[in-house]
Design a protein around this motif. Structure first.
Motif, PDB file in Angstrom:
ATOM      1  N   ALA A  34       5.523  15.618  20.993  1.00  0.00           N
ATOM      2  CA  ALA A  34       5.451  16.597  19.911  1.00  0.00           C
ATOM      3  C   ALA A  34       4.009  17.005  19.667  1.00  0.00           C
ATOM      4  O   ALA A  34       3.692  18.189  19.485  1.00  0.00           O
ATOM      5  CB  ALA A  34       6.068  16.023  18.633  1.00  0.00           C
ATOM      6  N   THR A  35       3.100  16.039  19.697  1.00  0.00           N
ATOM      7  CA  THR A  35       1.670  16.317  19.516  1.00  0.00           C
ATOM      8  C   THR A  35       1.147  17.227  20.621  1.00  0.00           C
ATOM      9  O   THR A  35       0.452  18.223  20.355  1.00  0.00           O
ATOM     10  CB  THR A  35       0.869  15.000  19.507  1.00  0.00           C
ATOM     11  OG1 THR A  35       1.297  14.191  18.406  1.00  0.00           O
ATOM     12  CG2 THR A  35      -0.621  15.262  19.400  1.00  0.00           C
ATOM     13  N   ALA A  36       1.483  16.893  21.863  1.00  0.00           N
ATOM     14  CA  ALA A  36       0.962  17.652  23.000  1.00  0.00           C
ATOM     15  C   ALA A  36       1.487  19.081  23.019  1.00  0.00           C
ATOM     16  O   ALA A  36       0.705  20.049  23.096  1.00  0.00           O
ATOM     17  CB  ALA A  36       1.323  16.943  24.311  1.00  0.00           C
ATOM     18  N   VAL A  85       0.760   9.800  10.978  1.00  0.00           N
ATOM     19  CA  VAL A  85       1.055  10.663  12.122  1.00  0.00           C
ATOM     20  C   VAL A  85       1.938  11.829  11.691  1.00  0.00           C
ATOM     21  O   VAL A  85       1.735  12.975  12.123  1.00  0.00           O
ATOM     22  CB  VAL A  85       1.716   9.852  13.256  1.00  0.00           C
ATOM     23  CG1 VAL A  85       2.240  10.770  14.352  1.00  0.00           C
ATOM     24  CG2 VAL A  85       0.713   8.857  13.848  1.00  0.00           C
ATOM     25  N   ALA A  86       2.899  11.571  10.827  1.00  0.00           N
ATOM     26  CA  ALA A  86       3.777  12.640  10.339  1.00  0.00           C
ATOM     27  C   ALA A  86       2.991  13.680   9.546  1.00  0.00           C
ATOM     28  O   ALA A  86       3.217  14.894   9.689  1.00  0.00           O
ATOM     29  CB  ALA A  86       4.887  12.049   9.474  1.00  0.00           C
ATOM     30  N   GLU A  87       2.064  13.235   8.724  1.00  0.00           N
ATOM     31  CA  GLU A  87       1.238  14.174   7.955  1.00  0.00           C
ATOM     32  C   GLU A  87       0.443  15.082   8.885  1.00  0.00           C
ATOM     33  O   GLU A  87       0.359  16.302   8.658  1.00  0.00           O
ATOM     34  CB  GLU A  87       0.285  13.400   7.039  1.00  0.00           C
ATOM     35  CG  GLU A  87       0.967  12.714   5.860  1.00  0.00           C
ATOM     36  CD  GLU A  87      -0.004  11.849   5.072  1.00  0.00           C
ATOM     37  OE1 GLU A  87      -1.236  11.904   5.357  1.00  0.00           O
ATOM     38  OE2 GLU A  87       0.447  11.104   4.187  1.00  0.00           O
ATOM     39  N   ALA A  88      -0.130  14.502   9.930  1.00  0.00           N
ATOM     40  CA  ALA A  88      -0.940  15.298  10.853  1.00  0.00           C
ATOM     41  C   ALA A  88      -0.086  16.272  11.650  1.00  0.00           C
ATOM     42  O   ALA A  88      -0.476  17.432  11.858  1.00  0.00           O
ATOM     43  CB  ALA A  88      -1.705  14.371  11.797  1.00  0.00           C
ATOM     44  N   ALA A  99      -0.228  20.353  11.587  1.00  0.00           N
ATOM     45  CA  ALA A  99      -0.410  21.124  12.819  1.00  0.00           C
ATOM     46  C   ALA A  99       0.667  22.183  13.011  1.00  0.00           C
ATOM     47  O   ALA A  99       0.549  23.031  13.889  1.00  0.00           O
ATOM     48  CB  ALA A  99      -0.425  20.184  14.018  1.00  0.00           C
ATOM     49  N   GLY A 100       1.728  22.105  12.205  1.00  0.00           N
ATOM     50  CA  GLY A 100       2.762  23.130  12.269  1.00  0.00           C
ATOM     51  C   GLY A 100       4.128  22.649  12.688  1.00  0.00           C
ATOM     52  O   GLY A 100       5.085  23.436  12.730  1.00  0.00           O
ATOM     53  N   ALA A 101       4.271  21.356  13.011  1.00  0.00           N
ATOM     54  CA  ALA A 101       5.570  20.830  13.419  1.00  0.00           C
ATOM     55  C   ALA A 101       6.492  20.702  12.207  1.00  0.00           C
ATOM     56  O   ALA A 101       6.047  20.438  11.087  1.00  0.00           O
ATOM     57  CB  ALA A 101       5.412  19.479  14.105  1.00  0.00           C
ATOM     58  N   ASP A 142      -2.498  12.375  17.223  1.00  0.00           N
ATOM     59  CA  ASP A 142      -3.657  12.661  16.373  1.00  0.00           C
ATOM     60  C   ASP A 142      -3.202  12.525  14.921  1.00  0.00           C
ATOM     61  O   ASP A 142      -2.468  13.382  14.433  1.00  0.00           O
ATOM     62  CB  ASP A 142      -4.162  14.083  16.619  1.00  0.00           C
ATOM     63  CG  ASP A 142      -5.301  14.458  15.668  1.00  0.00           C
ATOM     64  OD1 ASP A 142      -6.087  13.543  15.320  1.00  0.00           O
ATOM     65  OD2 ASP A 142      -5.388  15.623  15.254  1.00  0.00           O
ATOM     66  N   PRO A 143      -3.565  11.427  14.235  1.00  0.00           N
ATOM     67  CA  PRO A 143      -4.483  10.362  14.648  1.00  0.00           C
ATOM     68  C   PRO A 143      -3.814   9.363  15.590  1.00  0.00           C
ATOM     69  O   PRO A 143      -2.592   9.293  15.670  1.00  0.00           O
ATOM     70  CB  PRO A 143      -4.833   9.699  13.325  1.00  0.00           C
ATOM     71  CG  PRO A 143      -3.568   9.850  12.511  1.00  0.00           C
ATOM     72  CD  PRO A 143      -3.045  11.214  12.862  1.00  0.00           C
TER      73      PRO A 143
END
Length: 481
Positions: A199-201, A230-233, A237-239, A372-373
């Motif tokens: 999801a991050t990538a 991780v969920a906050e970031a 990011a838009g997820a 991230d993080p």
């Protein structure tokens, strides 16, 4: 010896036969060859295995520019230079480079260099100490092992039993790390390591990601704050993260994936990734011929020998101890040493931290989640330590209070926790969450593995100003509360 020569002229009798040529199988073979044991390695896909081509290497190649850009955006004087989008084509090209374009010539050369014989094809155990290899051309070779057969076939993605799933052609971790284009919309089902990393990538590469999590949080096997940060970031990011949500059915209509949830929501996407667990790759390796259940995890002792079979070893994911490449390679080193010792007619010593006992699989398993993080942990969480009956105390520190964190990134956000056994005054577990913390976890692994007394840790002085100064802050928090 070349592969062709091995196929046609190599003896069928070996000291050791290794089933699977991923990192685990390679390390078993390396250790047995170093001990002078003739070794055959059987592989049905690419030499180098899951990690090299569909897991560790390609996933980290995809994630590295994502994390580097995120870090740069937190540095004053640099953030304005990195506000644009990632060059997805270049990221994917570099990913292809790191996987050698899914060509295993280099890995084959390494195997040949240690003197192991490679047999390409599907290997099945066909009796005690016997493996039959069937090549893609129909050729058949029967290999016998004088001392040991090591099953190193790893694990595969486990897909749920959902209506319409086979027609949808869903992504698993393999497709997620090897995709040639960026999907405009991506649904990720799951909340663990694969789900959060992918999801991050793909969010950073341009996908609109919807994350469907059956449980109440991400990274549920870590301390709760890891999943929260991780969920906050990801959300920032838009997820779109939806917890407490299950997928009830999937379909593909005119190229578009339709996922229907248990709440009745209908979500459209270009691709859907199921990151919902792993299953052992033991369903068709002949376990039934030796009284074991096909498709099962293989129970082992600490020398990685399968229960009830003095010649059979199960190393890496297949024994279900710790489904991590570095732990599998650790097990391979232990198994190789045990096989060599027994082959020499010597007894294997079972001391907890000796060369023949894979005790770190229970006491000190480190893991880094490259989101991230980053989230990194070793040993037991607070809940796990309490469940195990230890009298423990959790000590928490806000990583932003550490001088090195402020220099690393403007507005650094992170958290650290150590689990202290209040009776033995040692650490049972450590968790870090924050930018760059993956490089901190080995110090924690040493502290937990070596059972370093808290009083002694005061004399392990962290360099200033680095994020590792968090160790001093953790010790101070333990002393003062």
């Amino acid at each position: 010896m070349t592969e062709s020569e091995a196929t046609h002229t190599a003896p069928t009798s070996y000291d050791v036969v290794v089933l699977g040529a991923g990192p685990v199988g390679e390390n078993v073979a390396d250790r047995t060859r170093a001990a002078g044991l003739s070794t055959a390695v059987v592989e049905s896909e690419l030499v180098g295995g899951e990690c090299s081509y569909w897991a560790c290497m390609p996933s980290k190649a995809l994630l590295r520019p994502v994390i580097a850009r995120a870090d740069a955006r937190r540095v004053p004087g640099l953030r304005q230079a990195v506000q644009g989008p990632l060059d997805a084509a270049e990221v994917l090209a570099h990913r292809d480079y790191e996987t050698s374009d899914w060509n295993d010539d280099g890995q084959v050369g390494w195997l040949e260099g240690i003197g192991a014989d490679l047999y390409r094809g599907h290997g099945r155990i066909t009796g005690p100490r016997t493996v039959t290899v069937t090549g893609s051309d129909g050729s058949r070779h029967v290999l016998t092992a004088r001392h040991a057969v090591a099953v190193c076939t790893g694990s595969r993605a486990q897909l749920p039993d959902l209506p319409g799933l086979s027609e949808v052609r869903p992504w698993t971790s393999r497709e997620a790390t090897s995709a040639k284009t960026v999907p405009g919309r991506l649904v990720v089902v799951g909340g663990g390591v694969v789900a959060t990393e992918m999801a991050t990538a793909w969010q950073a590469l341009g996908s609109r990601v919807t994350l469907l999590v059956r449980g109440s949080s991400l990274l549920s096997r870590m301390e709760p704050f890891a999943g929260e940060l991780v969920a906050e970031a990801l959300t920032e990011a838009g997820a779109d993260i939806r917890t407490g949500t299950s997928v009830k059915s999937v379909s593909r209509e005119n190229g578009t994936v339709i996922a229907v949830t248990d709440t009745g929501d209908r979500i459209e996407a270009d691709e859907i990734l199921f990151a919902t667990g792993r299953a052992p790759r033991t369903d068709d390796i002949g376990l039934d011929t030796i009284g074991l259940e096909p498709g099962s995890w293989l129970p082992v002792d600490d020398s990685l020998r399968v229960t009830g079979h003095d010649w059979l070893y199960a190393v890496g994911d297949v024994n279900h101890r710790a489904l991590l490449t570095h732990q599998g390679k650790y097990q391979a080193r232990i198994a190789g040493a045990a096989i060599a010792t027994r082959a020499a007619g010597e007894s294997v010593q079972a001391e907890p931290w000796g060369p023949h006992a894979a005790t770190a699989d229970q006491a000190a398993v480190p893991q880094v989640v490259f989101t991230d993080p980053e989230a990194a942990a070793v040993g037991l969480s607070l809940a796990e330590a309490e469940q195990a009956g230890h009298r423990v105390r959790a000590v928490d520190v806000d990583l932003s209070t550490v001088a090195g964190a402020g220099l690393y990134a403007d507005g650094y956000t992170g958290r650290a926790r150590m689990i202290v056994d209040v009776e033995d005054e040692i650490l049972r577990g450590v968790t870090f969450v924050g930018p760059g913390v993956g490089e901190l976890i080995h110090s924690a692994t040493i502290a937990v593995t070596a059972q370093v007394p808290v009083s002694r840790l005061w004399h392990a002085v962290p360099s200033y100003p680095t994020i590792s100064e968090v160790w001093l802050r953790l010790l101070e928090a333990y002393r003062d509360n």
